[in-house]
Write an enzyme that holds these catalytic residues in place. Structure first.
Site, PDB file in Angstrom:
ATOM      1  N   ASN A  20     -14.591  36.567 -50.171  1.00 47.23           N
ATOM      2  CA  ASN A  20     -14.322  35.467 -49.241  1.00 47.23           C
ATOM      3  C   ASN A  20     -15.489  35.410 -48.268  1.00 47.23           C
ATOM      4  O   ASN A  20     -15.613  36.271 -47.408  1.00 47.23           O
ATOM      5  CB  ASN A  20     -12.995  35.727 -48.507  1.00 47.23           C
ATOM      6  N   LYS A  22     -16.100  33.383 -45.996  1.00 47.37           N
ATOM      7  CA  LYS A  22     -15.719  32.878 -44.670  1.00 47.37           C
ATOM      8  C   LYS A  22     -16.752  31.850 -44.187  1.00 47.37           C
ATOM      9  O   LYS A  22     -17.287  31.102 -44.985  1.00 47.37           O
ATOM     10  CB  LYS A  22     -15.512  34.045 -43.699  1.00 47.37           C
ATOM     11  N   HIS A 106      -4.671  32.745 -44.868  1.00 47.92           N
ATOM     12  CA  HIS A 106      -5.547  33.827 -44.412  1.00 47.92           C
ATOM     13  C   HIS A 106      -5.283  34.073 -42.927  1.00 47.92           C
ATOM     14  O   HIS A 106      -5.037  33.135 -42.163  1.00 47.92           O
ATOM     15  CB  HIS A 106      -7.022  33.463 -44.648  1.00 47.92           C
ATOM     16  N   GLU A 178      -3.402  41.876 -46.439  1.00 45.63           N
ATOM     17  CA  GLU A 178      -4.520  42.170 -45.540  1.00 45.63           C
ATOM     18  C   GLU A 178      -3.984  42.543 -44.162  1.00 45.63           C
ATOM     19  O   GLU A 178      -3.640  41.660 -43.363  1.00 45.63           O
ATOM     20  CB  GLU A 178      -5.406  40.940 -45.382  1.00 45.63           C
ATOM     21  N   SER A 224     -11.848  45.396 -44.784  1.00 45.10           N
ATOM     22  CA  SER A 224     -12.951  46.357 -44.785  1.00 45.10           C
ATOM     23  C   SER A 224     -13.121  47.100 -46.113  1.00 45.10           C
ATOM     24  O   SER A 224     -13.491  48.277 -46.132  1.00 45.10           O
ATOM     25  CB  SER A 224     -12.814  47.348 -43.624  1.00 45.10           C
TER      26      SER A 224
HETATM   27  O1  LIG Z   1     -10.676  37.674 -46.778  1.00 45.91           O
HETATM   28  C1  LIG Z   1     -11.133  38.784 -46.572  1.00 45.91           C
HETATM   29  C2  LIG Z   1     -10.612  39.650 -45.561  1.00 45.91           C
HETATM   30  O2  LIG Z   1     -10.312  38.975 -44.400  1.00 45.91           O
HETATM   31  C3  LIG Z   1     -11.307  40.943 -45.387  1.00 45.91           C
HETATM   32  O3  LIG Z   1     -12.480  40.815 -44.611  1.00 45.91           O
HETATM   33  P1  LIG Z   1     -13.427  42.109 -44.451  1.00 45.91           P
HETATM   34  O4  LIG Z   1     -13.660  42.642 -45.820  1.00 45.91           O
HETATM   35  O5  LIG Z   1     -14.655  41.606 -43.774  1.00 45.91           O
HETATM   36  O6  LIG Z   1     -12.644  43.083 -43.619  1.00 45.91           O
END
Ligand SMILES: O=C[C@H](O)COP(=O)(O)O
Length: 263
Positions: A20, A22, A106, A178, A224
């Protein structure tokens, strides 16, 4: 493939790694990253791979992924088919540029943009109605974990998010657990902590759907995940993949995640 414990259905859940991105990357970076992920996935067997790119880059990323085994996903959508909704992205738009998956619920959409459980449910239903696959994200806040509310939060988010979703429709739903306190913080849940909640979620599907749905539903862990912890997380019986934020922006890390070591 990882056989489940129920011999009757002989379910085999194919691990699913999704990046993702983002609100990150600009166009050339997005295309380069997509190409790198496609290359890294060539040698990965027995794993489904997807990237959820920012909306403006979905079409060029789709081009970069053409003919590869990496699927494309959208990060969010509107629940309406279209119309006067400035800034919104419809599921038809996502489908038309080649998306196979769309995230719903999300935690950043919930906490920053105010998506309620009812909104998440409408998005989930629209994604499925469009013939796309939904990655429904759930998870508790730090305070909720500390006050012992984790399972209750998952129960509410699953119950509300999946209203109107039949057992048949569940074939096109992936759950991403998550824990919000683990997202982007470097505080990964330990495999034991993650497994405990994943097991709860799978049992929730036995109780609220049936054993077959529970055996087949893919439950990703997110928060993470990186190249150093992916193998231990994936060794847990109820963790079927990962939804990866930060580490999916680095081709090398995501490549290692996609090619995790099966224990
Ligand atoms: O969509 C992914 C999650 O929000 C995890 O994000 P992260 O791997 O940066 O903690």
């Amino acid at each position: 493939t990882r056989p489940t414990q129920n011999a009757i259905f002989m379910a085999e859940r194919v691990p699913f790694m999704a990046g993702n991105w983002k609100c990150n990357t600009v166009l050339p970076e997005a295309v380069d990253l997509a190409k790198a992920v496609a290359k890294a996935s060539e040698k990965a067997s027995g794993v489904t791979v997807a990237v959820c790119a920012p909306a403006p880059f979905l079409a060029p990323v789709a081009d970069a992924l053409k003919g590869t085994k990496v699927a494309l996903g959208g990060q969010d959508c509107h629940w309406e088919a279209g119309g006067a909704f400035t800034g919104a992205v419809s599921t038809a738009m996502l489908k038309s540029v080649g998306c196979e998956y769309v995230l719903s619920g999300h935690s950043e959409r919930r906490s920053i943009f105010g998506d309620s459980d009812a909104d998440v449910n409408k998005k989930t239903l629209k994604i499925l109605e469009e013939g796309l696959k939904c990655i429904l994200c759930i998870g508790e806040l730090k305070e909720e974990r500390e006050s012992g509310e984790t399972f209750n939060v998952c129960d509410v988010q699953l119950t509300e998010g999946l209203k109107g979703v039949s057992a048949e429709m569940m074939k096109n739903v992936v759950i991403a657990y998550e824990p919000v306190w683990a997202i982007g913080t470097g505080l990964t849940a330990t495999p034991e902590v993650a497994q405990e909640t994943h097991e709860y979620i799978r049992k929730w599907f036995v109780e609220n759907y049936n054993q077959e749905v529970a055996d087949n539903v893919i439950i990703q862990y997110g928060g993470s995940v990186n190249d150093a912890n992916v193998d231990d997380l994936m060794a847990c019986p109820d963790i079927d993949g990962a939804l990866v934020g930060g580490a999916s922006l680095k081709a090398e890390s995501f490549s290692r995640i996609v090619n995790f070591n099966k224990k």
